[in-house]
Design a protein around this motif. Sequence first.
Motif, short mmCIF file in Angstrom:
data_model
loop_
_atom_site.label_atom_id
_atom_site.label_comp_id
_atom_site.label_asym_id
_atom_site.label_seq_id
_atom_site.Cartn_x
_atom_site.Cartn_y
_atom_site.Cartn_z
N ASN A 76 29.23 -6.31 50.79
CA ASN A 76 29.81 -7.18 49.77
C ASN A 76 31.17 -7.75 50.18
N ASP A 77 31.64 -7.36 51.37
CA ASP A 77 32.95 -7.79 51.86
C ASP A 77 34.07 -7.35 50.93
N THR A 78 33.94 -6.12 50.44
CA THR A 78 34.93 -5.55 49.52
C THR A 78 35.40 -4.18 50.01
N LEU A 79 35.45 -4.00 51.32
CA LEU A 79 35.75 -2.67 51.85
C LEU A 79 37.16 -2.20 51.49
N ALA A 80 38.14 -3.07 51.58
CA ALA A 80 39.52 -2.68 51.24
C ALA A 80 39.61 -2.24 49.79
N GLN A 81 38.93 -2.96 48.91
CA GLN A 81 38.93 -2.60 47.49
C GLN A 81 38.27 -1.25 47.27
N TYR A 82 37.17 -0.99 47.96
CA TYR A 82 36.47 0.29 47.83
C TYR A 82 37.36 1.44 48.29
N VAL A 83 38.03 1.26 49.41
CA VAL A 83 38.90 2.31 49.94
C VAL A 83 40.03 2.61 48.95
N ALA A 84 40.62 1.56 48.38
CA ALA A 84 41.72 1.75 47.42
C ALA A 84 41.24 2.44 46.15
#
Length: 349
Positions: free
Chosen positions: A335-343
């Motif tokens: 989904n190209d949301t990896l930074a959001q998932y990590v946070a």
Amino acid sequence: MSQTDGTSGYDDEGPRRKKRPVLIVVLSLLTVVLIAGGIAFGYLYSLMNSFQSKAQTIESVFPSDEPRPERPDESADALNFLVIGSDVRGGSGETENLADVPNGGRSDTMMLVNIPGDRSAVNVMSIMRDTWVEIPGRGEHKINAALAFGGVPLLVQTIEGLVEAPIDHVAIIDFEGFKALTDALGGVELNNPQAFTSGGSAGEHFPAGVIELDGESALKFVRERKQFKDGDYTRVANQQLYMKAVMSEFLNADTLTNPGKISDVVSEFSPYVTVDQTLDSMKLATIGVSMRDVRSSDVTTFTLPNQGVGRSADGQSIVVYDPAATAEVAEAIKNDTLAQYVAENNLQN
């Protein structure tokens, strides 16, 4: 670039390009050097031509006979790099029940570097080398055995199977390059959270607090694991801490406004880097310019979630794979949301 033959880049005597083992990596050249955006494209292209003339290539790093994951529309413009540090002496140093694994070419350090489609950040995911996974065609093993079993293509296939996303490029870095990079930057400074002495009482002592590292001391800092109760967990954290320090040093104003220093970094580091042959100077320069606004504060580092240490059925000490958490990471990459998932999951180191 110089070019090696074959699918793995290794022969019976180890890496063709170096007698010394590939051990430690800080980050893909794409995100350590090219991230110096804001530099005129022509100058950056010239730098990358310099890199291309000195770096090595591997002819084939991707699995050719197996279907590979497709990239969905949500992450169509994202890029994934696999960065490998490989210990040709045997990786983990453990030999029990591994008679069928060649004693060489294990990937001691693995980082998946994800650059989102909008080029606003860099997400660096470390994969614990002792993670117990299914290696295609080989059954269950520590993930660092994939390189020994089938070279870079099998390691790529194994990791692509975990994250369910394609790897676009591969970089392998020799530890001599790691030292050269550190010294070309004039050393790096970091805040060491835990005092330790590498190699035991006779080794180099690293006090807690802010410390300055040159190439030799930095190598000792990131290699040490036996002095920690949790072993490789702290070592991975120290590798990520060092990587951030390199990024910070490279991206500060003193470096970015000093073309000579940037050129020195590229010149000193390039001979110790091996990349896939699709990573040419034009592509390198284009990616670098696209990341002109990225700074060290935009770099997120974390470790692929796992279930802690345990024992395999045949008695090996392993890191227990967490399929549910890995599936969530894979979904975030898609989904190209990896930074959001990590946070949101408080995973950042």
